[in-house]
Design an enzyme around this catalytic site. Sequence first.
Site, PDB file in Angstrom:
ATOM      1  N   SER A 138       0.826  -1.213   0.000  1.00  0.00           N
ATOM      2  CA  SER A 138       0.000   0.000   0.000  1.00  0.00           C
ATOM      3  C   SER A 138       0.858   1.261   0.000  1.00  0.00           C
ATOM      4  O   SER A 138       2.019   1.240   0.415  1.00  0.00           O
ATOM      5  CB  SER A 138      -0.898   0.015   1.237  1.00  0.00           C
ATOM      6  OG  SER A 138      -1.575  -1.210   1.388  1.00  0.00           O
TER       7      SER A 138
HETATM    8  N1  SAH Z   1      -0.398  -4.751   4.130  1.00  0.00           N
HETATM    9  C1  SAH Z   1       0.204  -5.266   2.940  1.00  0.00           C
HETATM   10  C2  SAH Z   1      -0.643  -4.966   1.725  1.00  0.00           C
HETATM   11  C3  SAH Z   1      -0.813  -6.176   0.894  1.00  0.00           C
HETATM   12  S1  SAH Z   1      -2.040  -6.080  -0.368  1.00  0.00           S
HETATM   13  C4  SAH Z   1       1.633  -4.755   2.801  1.00  0.00           C
HETATM   14  O1  SAH Z   1       2.082  -3.963   3.621  1.00  0.00           O
HETATM   15  O2  SAH Z   1       2.307  -5.188   1.879  1.00  0.00           O
HETATM   16  C5  SAH Z   1      -3.370  -6.964   0.352  1.00  0.00           C
HETATM   17  C6  SAH Z   1      -3.149  -8.404   0.650  1.00  0.00           C
HETATM   18  O3  SAH Z   1      -4.400  -8.929   1.085  1.00  0.00           O
HETATM   19  C7  SAH Z   1      -2.730  -9.266  -0.540  1.00  0.00           C
HETATM   20  O4  SAH Z   1      -1.504  -9.867  -0.257  1.00  0.00           O
HETATM   21  C8  SAH Z   1      -3.843 -10.304  -0.650  1.00  0.00           C
HETATM   22  O5  SAH Z   1      -3.409 -11.592  -1.017  1.00  0.00           O
HETATM   23  C9  SAH Z   1      -4.408 -10.288   0.751  1.00  0.00           C
HETATM   24  N2  SAH Z   1      -5.769 -10.820   0.903  1.00  0.00           N
HETATM   25  C10 SAH Z   1      -6.850 -10.657   0.105  1.00  0.00           C
HETATM   26  N3  SAH Z   1      -7.909 -11.332   0.606  1.00  0.00           N
HETATM   27  C11 SAH Z   1      -7.473 -11.939   1.759  1.00  0.00           C
HETATM   28  C12 SAH Z   1      -8.076 -12.778   2.718  1.00  0.00           C
HETATM   29  N4  SAH Z   1      -9.351 -13.185   2.623  1.00  0.00           N
HETATM   30  N5  SAH Z   1      -7.328 -13.209   3.757  1.00  0.00           N
HETATM   31  C13 SAH Z   1      -6.037 -12.847   3.901  1.00  0.00           C
HETATM   32  N6  SAH Z   1      -5.404 -12.063   3.009  1.00  0.00           N
HETATM   33  C14 SAH Z   1      -6.112 -11.605   1.950  1.00  0.00           C
END
Ligand code: SAH
Length: 293
Positions: A138
Site C-alpha cells: 500500500s
Molecule cells: N499490508 C500489505 C498490503 C498487501 S495487499 C503490505 O504492507 O504489503 C493486500 C493483501 O491482502 C494481498 O496480499 C492479498 O493476497 C491479501 N488478501 C486478500 N484477501 C485476503 C483474505 N481473505 N485473507 C487474507 N489475506 C487476503
Amino acid sequence: MSDRPRPSFPVRLDREGAKGAKTVTGSKQGSPTKPSGTPVTKPVVNTAVNVASPVARQAASGARGTLPVKSAVPQGMGLDSQAVRQAMVNKLAAQGIHDARVLEAMGTIERHRFVDSALVNQAYEDTSLPIGLGQTISKPNVVARMIELLLQGSTEKLGRVLEIGTGCGYQAAILSRLAREVYSIERLRGLHDKARENLRPLRLPNVHLLFGDGMLGYPQGAPYAAIIAAAGGAEVPTAWTDQLAVGGRLVAPVHSVGGERKQVLVLIERTGQGLKQTLLEPVHFVPLKSGIA
Ligand code: SAH
C-alpha cells in the site's frame, strides 16, 4: 544438554493457536551484541544465501553470486536511506498525518527492504508497488492514515491488532511499533513466505504471521483492540466485527455505492451500545478474496 534446533523467526503459528511465540535471542555464551544493545539472533535461514538485505537479495538473484557487492548496492539507497525516509515522513506530515507515533514508525521501518530490488529506488515515493502474485504494497500515505485512524482517541499503544492481508509484511512491521501484539493473516502462501523472509531480520517478537483466509478473522486472538484490512470486499465480514473488542476500532476498504470498482474507507467502532460506522475517503485496494491459494 539440549541440542534442540533454534526456532526460526518469526515463529510459525498454526491455526491451533497463536500463543507461545518465542523471541529468539542469541546464545548465552559470548553472543555478540550490536552497538544498540539489540540481542543478536541467529535466525535459521533455509535458503543458501541470507536474503536479509536488498544488497544480499540482489546478489542472490545475480549470476552465481559473483556480483561485486558495490555494484549490487541500489543507487541512492545505501547509508542515506534515513534521509530519504525522513523526506517521506515530512511529506506525510504535510499531507495531514499528525500522529507523532505513526510518523516515528514510518520513519523507522525501512520500506525499501520490503520491495523487490528493481523497485528500491521508488520505495519512498507515495505510491503502491507490486509485490508479486498480482498484489501491491500500500501507499505510505494510506498505511499512515489507516493506522492513525486506529490510534485516534488513545494516547496508549494499541493492544492486540489483527491485520488482514500481510502482503510483503511492511504494514505489519509498522504496526509492531504501535501495538502490543500484531496478528497478520495472508491467504497467498507465496506472500506469507515472503513476509516471513522480509520480517525475519527485523526480529519482531510481537508479530505473528498466519497463513489462512482472513475473511474469517482469527478468533484465537480475539477480541482485538484494532482490525485493519489491506484488501476490500463488498462488505466488512461479520467475523471481523464479532472479533472487535468493546472500544475497538476497525478500518477497512469497502465497495461504495458505485460498485466493485469504487471503494471507500470505512471506520467501525464498537461501543457499549453496538457498532458505529463512518464512511471516509475513496481508496483503491486489491480485492478481498475468500479461501487460500
Ligand atoms: N499490508 C500489505 C498490503 C498487501 S495487499 C503490505 O504492507 O504489503 C493486500 C493483501 O491482502 C494481498 O496480499 C492479498 O493476497 C491479501 N488478501 C486478500 N484477501 C485476503 C483474505 N481473505 N485473507 C487474507 N489475506 C487476503
